[in-house]
Scaffold this motif. Sequence first.
Motif, PDB file in Angstrom:
ATOM      1  N   VAL A   3       0.837  -1.204   0.000  1.00 37.11           N
ATOM      2  CA  VAL A   3       0.000   0.000   0.000  1.00 37.11           C
ATOM      3  C   VAL A   3       0.877   1.263   0.000  1.00 37.11           C
ATOM      4  O   VAL A   3       0.639   2.197  -0.775  1.00 37.11           O
ATOM      5  N   CYS A   4       1.899   1.270   0.842  1.00 36.05           N
ATOM      6  CA  CYS A   4       2.799   2.439   0.908  1.00 36.05           C
ATOM      7  C   CYS A   4       3.480   2.670  -0.447  1.00 36.05           C
ATOM      8  O   CYS A   4       3.607   3.812  -0.910  1.00 36.05           O
ATOM      9  N   LEU A   5       3.906   1.573  -1.078  1.00 35.83           N
ATOM     10  CA  LEU A   5       4.559   1.687  -2.390  1.00 35.83           C
ATOM     11  C   LEU A   5       3.598   2.227  -3.443  1.00 35.83           C
ATOM     12  O   LEU A   5       3.959   3.054  -4.266  1.00 35.83           O
ATOM     13  N   ARG A   6       2.344   1.745  -3.387  1.00 34.10           N
ATOM     14  CA  ARG A   6       1.350   2.192  -4.360  1.00 34.10           C
ATOM     15  C   ARG A   6       1.114   3.706  -4.240  1.00 34.10           C
ATOM     16  O   ARG A   6       1.014   4.420  -5.227  1.00 34.10           O
ATOM     17  N   VAL A   7       1.036   4.201  -2.997  1.00 34.86           N
ATOM     18  CA  VAL A   7       0.751   5.622  -2.793  1.00 34.86           C
ATOM     19  C   VAL A   7       1.990   6.472  -3.099  1.00 34.86           C
ATOM     20  O   VAL A   7       1.909   7.478  -3.797  1.00 34.86           O
ATOM     21  N   LEU A   8       3.136   6.050  -2.601  1.00 35.24           N
ATOM     22  CA  LEU A   8       4.319   6.916  -2.669  1.00 35.24           C
ATOM     23  C   LEU A   8       5.150   6.683  -3.925  1.00 35.24           C
ATOM     24  O   LEU A   8       5.866   7.584  -4.372  1.00 35.24           O
ATOM     25  N   ASN A   9       5.060   5.445  -4.461  1.00 35.17           N
ATOM     26  CA  ASN A   9       5.715   5.154  -5.725  1.00 35.17           C
ATOM     27  C   ASN A   9       7.233   5.307  -5.675  1.00 35.17           C
ATOM     28  O   ASN A   9       7.890   5.415  -6.701  1.00 35.17           O
TER      29      ASN A   9
ATOM     30  N   ALA B 242      -1.457   2.847   7.270  1.00 32.43           N
ATOM     31  CA  ALA B 242      -0.400   2.872   6.247  1.00 32.43           C
ATOM     32  C   ALA B 242      -0.746   3.861   5.137  1.00 32.43           C
ATOM     33  O   ALA B 242       0.103   4.635   4.684  1.00 32.43           O
ATOM     34  N   ARG B 243      -2.001   3.834   4.715  1.00 32.97           N
ATOM     35  CA  ARG B 243      -2.429   4.738   3.637  1.00 32.97           C
ATOM     36  C   ARG B 243      -2.318   6.200   4.087  1.00 32.97           C
ATOM     37  O   ARG B 243      -1.769   7.048   3.383  1.00 32.97           O
ATOM     38  N   ASN B 244      -2.846   6.516   5.269  1.00 27.80           N
ATOM     39  CA  ASN B 244      -2.823   7.909   5.722  1.00 27.80           C
ATOM     40  C   ASN B 244      -1.400   8.402   5.976  1.00 27.80           C
ATOM     41  O   ASN B 244      -1.070   9.547   5.666  1.00 27.80           O
ATOM     42  N   THR B 245      -0.567   7.526   6.530  1.00 24.19           N
ATOM     43  CA  THR B 245       0.827   7.918   6.767  1.00 24.19           C
ATOM     44  C   THR B 245       1.513   8.218   5.436  1.00 24.19           C
ATOM     45  O   THR B 245       2.270   9.187   5.315  1.00 24.19           O
ATOM     46  N   SER B 246       1.219   7.389   4.424  1.00 26.75           N
ATOM     47  CA  SER B 246       1.826   7.589   3.104  1.00 26.75           C
ATOM     48  C   SER B 246       1.316   8.876   2.460  1.00 26.75           C
ATOM     49  O   SER B 246       2.090   9.640   1.871  1.00 26.75           O
ATOM     50  N   ILE B 247       0.000   9.108   2.558  1.00 22.38           N
ATOM     51  CA  ILE B 247      -0.569  10.326   1.964  1.00 22.38           C
ATOM     52  C   ILE B 247       0.026  11.564   2.632  1.00 22.38           C
ATOM     53  O   ILE B 247       0.339  12.551   1.966  1.00 22.38           O
ATOM     54  N   ASP B 248       0.196  11.506   3.934  1.00 25.69           N
ATOM     55  CA  ASP B 248       0.800  12.650   4.634  1.00 25.69           C
ATOM     56  C   ASP B 248       2.196  12.952   4.096  1.00 25.69           C
ATOM     57  O   ASP B 248       2.562  14.104   3.890  1.00 25.69           O
ATOM     58  N   ARG B 249       2.974  11.895   3.879  1.00 21.29           N
ATOM     59  CA  ARG B 249       4.327  12.084   3.345  1.00 21.29           C
ATOM     60  C   ARG B 249       4.278  12.648   1.940  1.00 21.29           C
ATOM     61  O   ARG B 249       5.062  13.519   1.573  1.00 21.29           O
ATOM     62  N   LEU B 250       3.341  12.122   1.150  1.00 18.66           N
ATOM     63  CA  LEU B 250       3.201  12.587  -0.231  1.00 18.66           C
ATOM     64  C   LEU B 250       2.865  14.073  -0.253  1.00 18.66           C
ATOM     65  O   LEU B 250       3.442  14.852  -1.014  1.00 18.66           O
ATOM     66  N   ARG B 251       1.947  14.462   0.611  1.00 22.95           N
ATOM     67  CA  ARG B 251       1.523  15.864   0.624  1.00 22.95           C
ATOM     68  C   ARG B 251       2.619  16.767   1.176  1.00 22.95           C
ATOM     69  O   ARG B 251       2.777  17.902   0.738  1.00 22.95           O
ATOM     70  N   ALA B 252       3.365  16.247   2.159  1.00 24.18           N
ATOM     71  CA  ALA B 252       4.455  17.046   2.716  1.00 24.18           C
ATOM     72  C   ALA B 252       5.497  17.315   1.633  1.00 24.18           C
ATOM     73  O   ALA B 252       6.168  18.346   1.636  1.00 24.18           O
TER      74      ALA B 252
ATOM     75  N   ALA C 298      -8.205  10.512  -5.158  1.00 24.36           N
ATOM     76  CA  ALA C 298      -8.169  11.087  -3.807  1.00 24.36           C
ATOM     77  C   ALA C 298      -7.673  10.046  -2.815  1.00 24.36           C
ATOM     78  O   ALA C 298      -6.819  10.328  -1.975  1.00 24.36           O
ATOM     79  N   TYR C 299      -8.186   8.814  -2.949  1.00 29.60           N
ATOM     80  CA  TYR C 299      -7.849   7.806  -1.937  1.00 29.60           C
ATOM     81  C   TYR C 299      -6.434   7.271  -2.105  1.00 29.60           C
ATOM     82  O   TYR C 299      -5.697   7.124  -1.135  1.00 29.60           O
ATOM     83  N   LEU C 300      -6.047   6.979  -3.332  1.00 25.42           N
ATOM     84  CA  LEU C 300      -4.769   6.287  -3.544  1.00 25.42           C
ATOM     85  C   LEU C 300      -3.615   7.230  -3.892  1.00 25.42           C
ATOM     86  O   LEU C 300      -2.454   6.868  -3.733  1.00 25.42           O
ATOM     87  N   ASP C 301      -3.929   8.434  -4.398  1.00 22.38           N
ATOM     88  CA  ASP C 301      -2.852   9.360  -4.771  1.00 22.38           C
ATOM     89  C   ASP C 301      -2.861  10.615  -3.918  1.00 22.38           C
ATOM     90  O   ASP C 301      -2.056  11.520  -4.143  1.00 22.38           O
ATOM     91  N   GLY C 302      -3.785  10.686  -2.965  1.00 18.46           N
ATOM     92  CA  GLY C 302      -3.819  11.833  -2.071  1.00 18.46           C
ATOM     93  C   GLY C 302      -4.220  13.128  -2.750  1.00 18.46           C
ATOM     94  O   GLY C 302      -3.886  14.212  -2.275  1.00 18.46           O
ATOM     95  N   ASP C 303      -4.915  13.021  -3.884  1.00 20.02           N
ATOM     96  CA  ASP C 303      -5.323  14.242  -4.579  1.00 20.02           C
ATOM     97  C   ASP C 303      -6.296  15.045  -3.724  1.00 20.02           C
ATOM     98  O   ASP C 303      -7.225  14.494  -3.140  1.00 20.02           O
TER      99      ASP C 303
END
Lengths: 180, 229
Positions: free
Chosen positions: A35-41, A79-89, A142-147
């Motif tokens: 999941v983390c890999l999918r979001v953060l790539n 895991a998803r929310n932690t990853s999205i937070d990093r992506l947005r940061a 929105a869910y998987l890419d944090g848009d």
Amino acid sequence: MDRQEIENLIARVALKDRAAFDQLYDRVSSKLFGVCLRVLNKRAAAEDAMQDSFVKIWNNADKYNANGLSPMTWLITIARNTSIDRLRARKKGHQDVNTPGFELVSPGPTPEQYAVASSEASRLSGCLDTLEEDRGRAIRGAYLDGDTYSDLAERFGVPLNTMRTWLRRGLIALRECMSQ
Amino acid sequence: MTQTPETPDDDLLAAEMVLGLSSDDDMIAARRRIGTERDFADRVVFWQERMTAMTDGIDPVAPPARIKKKLMAQVFPKQRVTILQRLWLWQGVAMASLLFAGYLGVQLLEVKTQPGGQPTVLAAQLVSESSPLQVLAVVEPVKHEIALRRVAGTANEGRVLELWAILPDQAPVSLGVLPDSETTRILVPSELRSQAAQITLAISDEPVGGSPTGAPTGAVLAAGAMSEL
């Protein structure tokens, strides 16, 4: 994934049982890393996000029973929310709206477990595909890419308010589809 | 419940929160409502369970082994010199004076972290006549941790030691299975902190993994009440 087994492990982690934490890691880290890999790539970022996720799991396992989520939903959401937070940061100028998410908030005493049939939850995918005008794609984004709404408005080339209205219609349609 | 995209109802607010689309203000309000409004919390759970299905198609990927090592080192840091370890520098001195030395150590710590505060230091000596197990416990007031040192005895072959906190007239609350190491630290659950002085600690003999029932199932190998130093 055996729900009862994961629940037992989380309950023991809540009691600071190190062996249980070790076992829980072995059972679910591959899924959470996926999941983390999918979001953060990006592999390095995903590794950090997964490590952070497990620290949160260790620190918040005692709140798990109170929130009514199924165990894998709880773990994946962290895991998803932690990853999205990093992506947005990583993206400049983005508000950080997601920390802590629901999974780390205790909703108060004596909650009823909210039972949900997994068949109903997994109907989501089919329903997302039936939504018109790429709304399913926007919800997935929105869910998987944090848009955010402004990311989506830019991508779809519409004003922000239009995007908001349009996606909310999608959510209403999505709920109708899932409850059929 | 009326719902239009212009004036979102609770269900839409919950869905937006789950997706991470809420404005800052909505997110703050939503978090507060989750803690106080059962119906709203249920809407969030409803969406959370369903949105998570988007991860069903994501294949598991085995993380590199070094991540687990890093994680374990972060969650279980090598113990720094604790009060108990300092106490044990003076092995052979009577228990009472050891504990008193610990008390002074804690006070020195406290001066740094809480100027003017008057800390109460609690300790318990867990023993029994029928077992060689002896464990010393000191509650560190700032971090709400119980520092434990096993002085004598071990778990029985193929069994583990499980620590329990017992308040007067209440069922024992498990504080977890003790590791094999001589020393360990255990967080005092928040609901017990205000009554820490009334706690009796007990260690029971349990199957590997700890009591399967949530209550002690084996013999109590050592116990002791908290006392103020």
